[in-house]
Write an enzyme that holds these catalytic residues in place. Structure first.
Site, PDB file in Angstrom:
ATOM      1  N   TYR A  58      -3.541   1.462 -13.495  1.00 48.74           N
ATOM      2  CA  TYR A  58      -2.249   1.990 -13.924  1.00 48.74           C
ATOM      3  C   TYR A  58      -1.886   1.408 -15.293  1.00 48.74           C
ATOM      4  O   TYR A  58      -2.687   0.718 -15.915  1.00 48.74           O
ATOM      5  CB  TYR A  58      -1.202   1.712 -12.850  1.00 48.74           C
ATOM      6  CG  TYR A  58      -1.562   2.375 -11.540  1.00 48.74           C
ATOM      7  CD1 TYR A  58      -1.671   3.766 -11.455  1.00 48.74           C
ATOM      8  CD2 TYR A  58      -1.846   1.629 -10.392  1.00 48.74           C
ATOM      9  CE1 TYR A  58      -2.048   4.390 -10.270  1.00 48.74           C
ATOM     10  CE2 TYR A  58      -2.220   2.246  -9.208  1.00 48.74           C
ATOM     11  CZ  TYR A  58      -2.320   3.629  -9.151  1.00 48.74           C
ATOM     12  OH  TYR A  58      -2.701   4.240  -7.986  1.00 48.74           O
ATOM     13  N   MET A  78       0.855  -1.191   0.000  1.00 49.83           N
ATOM     14  CA  MET A  78       0.000   0.000   0.000  1.00 49.83           C
ATOM     15  C   MET A  78       0.889   1.238   0.000  1.00 49.83           C
ATOM     16  O   MET A  78       1.755   1.396   0.856  1.00 49.83           O
ATOM     17  CB  MET A  78      -0.906  -0.005   1.230  1.00 49.83           C
ATOM     18  CG  MET A  78      -1.875   1.160   1.266  1.00 49.83           C
ATOM     19  SD  MET A  78      -3.039   0.973   2.624  1.00 49.83           S
ATOM     20  CE  MET A  78      -3.959   2.497   2.465  1.00 49.83           C
ATOM     21  N   THR A  79       0.676   2.106  -0.972  1.00 45.84           N
ATOM     22  CA  THR A  79       1.515   3.292  -1.119  1.00 45.84           C
ATOM     23  C   THR A  79       1.190   4.315  -0.041  1.00 45.84           C
ATOM     24  O   THR A  79       0.023   4.637   0.185  1.00 45.84           O
ATOM     25  CB  THR A  79       1.314   3.899  -2.515  1.00 45.84           C
ATOM     26  OG1 THR A  79       1.628   2.904  -3.479  1.00 45.84           O
ATOM     27  CG2 THR A  79       2.209   5.100  -2.720  1.00 45.84           C
ATOM     28  N   GLY A  82      -9.680  -5.999   1.995  1.00 47.25           N
ATOM     29  CA  GLY A  82     -10.699  -6.008   3.031  1.00 47.25           C
ATOM     30  C   GLY A  82     -10.768  -7.245   3.892  1.00 47.25           C
ATOM     31  O   GLY A  82     -11.767  -7.469   4.586  1.00 47.25           O
ATOM     32  N   GLN A 111       7.202  -4.002  -5.538  1.00 47.83           N
ATOM     33  CA  GLN A 111       6.093  -3.821  -6.476  1.00 47.83           C
ATOM     34  C   GLN A 111       6.494  -2.727  -7.461  1.00 47.83           C
ATOM     35  O   GLN A 111       6.618  -1.562  -7.108  1.00 47.83           O
ATOM     36  CB  GLN A 111       4.808  -3.429  -5.740  1.00 47.83           C
ATOM     37  CG  GLN A 111       3.591  -3.377  -6.648  1.00 47.83           C
ATOM     38  CD  GLN A 111       2.347  -2.942  -5.908  1.00 47.83           C
ATOM     39  OE1 GLN A 111       2.133  -1.751  -5.688  1.00 47.83           O
ATOM     40  NE2 GLN A 111       1.515  -3.904  -5.508  1.00 47.83           N
ATOM     41  N   HIS A 119       2.918  -4.343 -10.964  1.00 46.70           N
ATOM     42  CA  HIS A 119       1.614  -3.768 -10.609  1.00 46.70           C
ATOM     43  C   HIS A 119       0.761  -3.731 -11.872  1.00 46.70           C
ATOM     44  O   HIS A 119       0.933  -2.870 -12.731  1.00 46.70           O
ATOM     45  CB  HIS A 119       1.807  -2.361 -10.045  1.00 46.70           C
ATOM     46  CG  HIS A 119       0.624  -1.859  -9.257  1.00 46.70           C
ATOM     47  ND1 HIS A 119      -0.661  -2.293  -9.495  1.00 46.70           N
ATOM     48  CD2 HIS A 119       0.526  -0.964  -8.233  1.00 46.70           C
ATOM     49  CE1 HIS A 119      -1.494  -1.684  -8.643  1.00 46.70           C
ATOM     50  NE2 HIS A 119      -0.789  -0.881  -7.875  1.00 46.70           N
ATOM     51  N   GLY A 120      -0.183  -4.672 -11.961  1.00 47.93           N
ATOM     52  CA  GLY A 120      -1.069  -4.750 -13.111  1.00 47.93           C
ATOM     53  C   GLY A 120      -2.507  -4.453 -12.731  1.00 47.93           C
ATOM     54  O   GLY A 120      -3.436  -4.890 -13.412  1.00 47.93           O
ATOM     55  N   ALA A 121      -2.691  -3.705 -11.639  1.00 52.40           N
ATOM     56  CA  ALA A 121      -4.031  -3.459 -11.104  1.00 52.40           C
ATOM     57  C   ALA A 121      -4.330  -1.962 -11.008  1.00 52.40           C
ATOM     58  O   ALA A 121      -3.524  -1.112 -11.370  1.00 52.40           O
ATOM     59  CB  ALA A 121      -4.132  -4.098  -9.708  1.00 52.40           C
ATOM     60  N   ASN A 122      -5.537  -1.675 -10.550  1.00 56.52           N
ATOM     61  CA  ASN A 122      -5.942  -0.348 -10.074  1.00 56.52           C
ATOM     62  C   ASN A 122      -5.828   0.789 -11.086  1.00 56.52           C
ATOM     63  O   ASN A 122      -5.649   1.950 -10.715  1.00 56.52           O
ATOM     64  CB  ASN A 122      -5.158   0.025  -8.810  1.00 56.52           C
ATOM     65  CG  ASN A 122      -5.436  -0.911  -7.668  1.00 56.52           C
ATOM     66  OD1 ASN A 122      -6.341  -1.736  -7.746  1.00 56.52           O
ATOM     67  ND2 ASN A 122      -4.651  -0.817  -6.602  1.00 56.52           N
TER      68      ASN A 122
END
Length: 348
Positions: free
Chosen positions: A155, A1-2, A277, A77, A150-153
């Protein structure tokens, strides 16, 4: 988590990062770092760390050394923000697979549009792939035990994969195979440095963060997983459908895939990780049911530097995080959460 604890001008990991990661690595299975940019142009989080120069490598080496001294493992990451890395954040032109601006909403609920990115040329694609390779080389030099793409969210890698953001008509757009091409080629660059058994990726197939959507997520990501199996990629981390991403221009992700890890379990032979979560109870449930092999925690590790020990021993878990300090500089809300103390604990 950034968490944005680096100097926004340099992206160099500092003593706060050393303390934060090493404290959490002491009893965890491994640590996945914050997203770390391969270039200034790709950094959509001023204050996030980078891996594009010598000073950043030296900063990360201190972090890796401290983690290893605690007996821990740490995985970088690696990341490019794509269209999210707008000019106001980088001073440079944002790149993306297609010139499609990210949409949002104002306070009145009206649609807003961010900066329109520049569509990447084939030369741009080659340049960014090389930046990923160079970043991996620097990560290995710094002492990382592995690397996660990082292949999510929403980007850059995610923008290529999903058809809501990729409208190209060349070999990097159109079909699932073409939209997956950039992701697979970048993974090949990372594998060339670390070996497949130390490489992984993070996906959010139905995430809506940053105005993202794919019309056939099950088919799209199952194809990529098949290709990863052929390459021997070690792990895939899946973000579950979120219930708190806020208002979106698309239907909720759970309407497409309600249980992400469960839905993809049969499509990947490597280590499958579920994220988003989770509580200790839901984590154990996912593992016992065979939906996932491992579970990662983000917010709970913010407020519990010794989370693994708390779970193992049944100690009280601190669920009170100060969201106002999630992305602000300094130690407050970052390295000032206490370890478990039985004398001050209010419950089990």
């Amino acid at each position: 988590m950034t968490r944005c604890r680096a100097d926004p001008k340099t992206g160099i990991p500092n003593d706060l990062h050393v303390k934060y990661y090493s404290e959490r690595a002491a009893n965890a299975g491994f640590v996945l770092t914050e997203c770390t940019a391969i270039s200034n142009q790709g950094n959509s989080f001023p204050g996030a760390t980078g891996i594009w120069n010598r000073e950043q490598v030296d900063g990360w080496k201190k972090v890796c050394d401290a983690v290893h001294e605690k007996g821990g493992k740490i995985i970088l990451q690696i990341w490019h923000g794509g269209r999210a890395a707008t000019t106001d954040k980088t001073g440079e032109t944002p790149l993306a697979p297609s010139p499609i601006a990210m949409r949002g909403f104002d306070k009145e609920g009206n649609t807003t549009e961010d900066q329109v990115p520049t569509e990447m040329t084939i030369e741009d694609i080659k340049k960014v792939k090389e930046e990923f390779r160079q970043g991996a080389l620097r990560a290995k030099e710094a002492g990382f035990d592995g690397i996660q793409l990082h292949g999510a969210n929403g980007y850059l890698v995610d923008q290529f994969i999903r058809d809501g953001t990729n409208k190209r008509t060349d070999e990097y757009g159109g079909s699932i195979e073409n939209r997956a091409r950039f992701c697979l080629e970048v993974m090949d660059e990372l594998i060339s440095v670390f070996g497949a058994d130390r490489c992984g990726i993070k996906f959010s197939p139905v995430g809506r963060y940053q105005d993202m959507y794919d019309s056939t997520p099950l088919e799209t990501f199952s194809y990529i997983l098949k290709k990863f199996d052929e390459k021997g990629v070690a792990f895939v981390e899946f973000t579950e459908a979120s219930s708190y991403e806020g208002k979106s221009h698309y239907a909720p992700g759970k309407d497409q895939i309600a249980e992400v890890a469960k839905s993809f379990r049969g499509a990947f032979k490597g280590t499958l990780i579920t994220n988003q979560g989770h509580t200790p109870e839901t984590a154990l449930d996912f593992i016992n049911k065979g939906y996932a092999d491992l579970v990662t925690f983000a917010k709970l590790y913010i407020s519990n530097p010794d989370l693994a020990l708390r779970i193992k021993n049944g100690w009280e878990i601190n669920t009170k995080q100060d969201f106002t300090t999630f992305f602000t500089p300094g130690e407050k809300g970052y390295t000032d959460y206490p370890h478990y103390n039985p004398e001050t604990a209010t419950g089990k």
